[in-house]
Design an enzyme around this catalytic site. Structure first.
Site, short mmCIF file in Angstrom:
data_model
loop_
_atom_site.label_atom_id
_atom_site.label_comp_id
_atom_site.label_asym_id
_atom_site.label_seq_id
_atom_site.Cartn_x
_atom_site.Cartn_y
_atom_site.Cartn_z
N LYS A 101 1.08 -1.67 0.07
CA LYS A 101 0.39 -0.07 0.18
C LYS A 101 0.95 1.13 0.24
O LYS A 101 0.12 2.32 -0.50
CB LYS A 101 -1.43 0.00 1.14
N ASP A 151 -10.74 2.56 3.31
CA ASP A 151 -11.07 1.59 3.19
C ASP A 151 -12.56 0.78 3.35
O ASP A 151 -13.50 0.12 3.18
CB ASP A 151 -10.83 0.10 5.15
N GLN A 200 -4.86 -1.50 9.85
CA GLN A 200 -4.41 -2.44 9.05
C GLN A 200 -5.24 -4.71 10.28
O GLN A 200 -5.06 -4.46 10.85
CB GLN A 200 -3.01 -2.81 8.96
#
Ligand code: NAP
Length: 290
Positions: free
Chosen positions: A53, A120, A97
């Site tokens: 990422k 997200d 995460q």
């Protein structure tokens, strides 16, 4: 004849190149898009995902900040980190995460993120907007990436039968909603571990999406000739021929490529698209904030 492979890596890079132009325009206007990634604990796969990422951020010109926390971080500490990032006006996107360490409550952490910074797309407000048919906001990255791949390959789903195997909050369920939305108009069946006659259900489908997390769950003889197969699964399987003794495999038996019309490879399919959708959400969040 073999299926056409849908190259998520190439499409992801194309999307990122377009994003880089939007990032440059934001920077010209004095806004530097900024993603904060919180990585708690020492799960090796999470470290790889976060590194990928951050590399994508570099490709797009997005600033990324990584906040490393120990495996024994408390729920209160994690919540405080999220609150601080919410309050930091220089941060446009926050990603914690998954999985967070044992003893922490991931759902509570997700719900604490400012929905406008929820890149997200898992916050209840953003998932709720999706249920309401509002698909112009921050969408969950993997389902949004799958939709982009289908769109890019010009796969018409109007009135077609789609089966999504998996009903998770982050992949299966939001993807089923996106496929059923007005304008896409697929007729969607959601299958899961308790579904009976799953092979027959798949055999009637024009689109099969596997988001299960078990290698080779979907067999080649479950696929209708010419159907589209999207393999979301990322599984590490033993492979003695490899230096490290393992490789990545999807949820779909490789022989399905001989039957399907289109199929996504693993790796190089949905995975890179997920990351490019994270970049898209970050740029959108920065633009909305501007
Ligand atoms: P998850 O939360 O574990 O959900 C798995 C789903 O599969 C559940 O709904 C489960 O049913 C269903 N299932 C399990 N065994 C089954 C079976 N034998 N037949 C039919 N359905 C079955 O997993 P997830 O987070 O959605 O992730 C799924 C896979 O996608 C994993 O391999 C993950 O690594 C991968 N993934 C990839 C990306 C990417 O970027 N490519 C992103 C996210 C996830 P129940 O609900 O009944 O338990």
């Amino acid at each position: 004849m073999g299926a056409k492979r849908l190259d998520g890596k190439a499409l992801g890079l194309k999307i990122e190149a377009r994003l880089a132009e939007r990032v440059a325009a934001l920077k010209d206007a004095g806004v530097e898009p900024h993603l904060a990634v919180v990585l708690a604990g020492n799960d090796p796969a999470s470290h790889v995902y976060v590194r990928n990422k951050q590399r994508a951020c570099e490709r797009c010109g997005i600033k990324s900040t990584r906040i490393d926390l120990p495996n024994d971080v408390s729920q209160d500490q994690l919540m405080q980190v999220v609150m601080d990032l919410n309050a930091d006006d220089s941060v446009h996107g926050i990603l914690v995460q998954s999985p967070t360490p044992t003893g922490t409550d991931e759902l509570e952490i997700t719900a604490a993120i400012n929905p406008a910074k929820d890149v997200d797309g898992f916050h209840p407000v953003n998932l709720g907007r999706l249920v309401m048919g509002q698909t112009d906001g921050l969408l969950p990255c993997t389902p949004a990436g799958v939709m982009q791949m289908l769109n890019d390959a010009e796969i018409d789903l109007v009135g077609k039968k789609a089966v999504v195997i998996g009903r998770s909050r982050i992949v299966g369920m939001p993807l089923a909603l996106l496929l059923a939305q007005k304008g896409i108009d697929a007729t969607v069946t959601i299958a899961h571990s308790r579904t009976e006659d799953i092979a027959d259900i798949c055999r009637s489908a024009d689109l099969v999406v596997a988001a299960v997390g078990r290698p080779a769950t979907v067999k080649a003889d479950w696929i209708k000739p010419g159907a589209t197969v999207i393999d979301v699964g990322i599984n590490r399987v033993a492979d003695e021929s490899r230096e490290n003794g393992s490789r990545l495999a999807g949820d779909v038996e490789p022989a399905a490529a001989e039957v399907a019309g289109h199929i996504t490879p693993v790796p190089g399919g949905v995975g890179p698209m997920t990351i490019s959708m994270l970049m898209t959400n970050t740029v959108r969040a920065a633009e909305a904030n501007f």
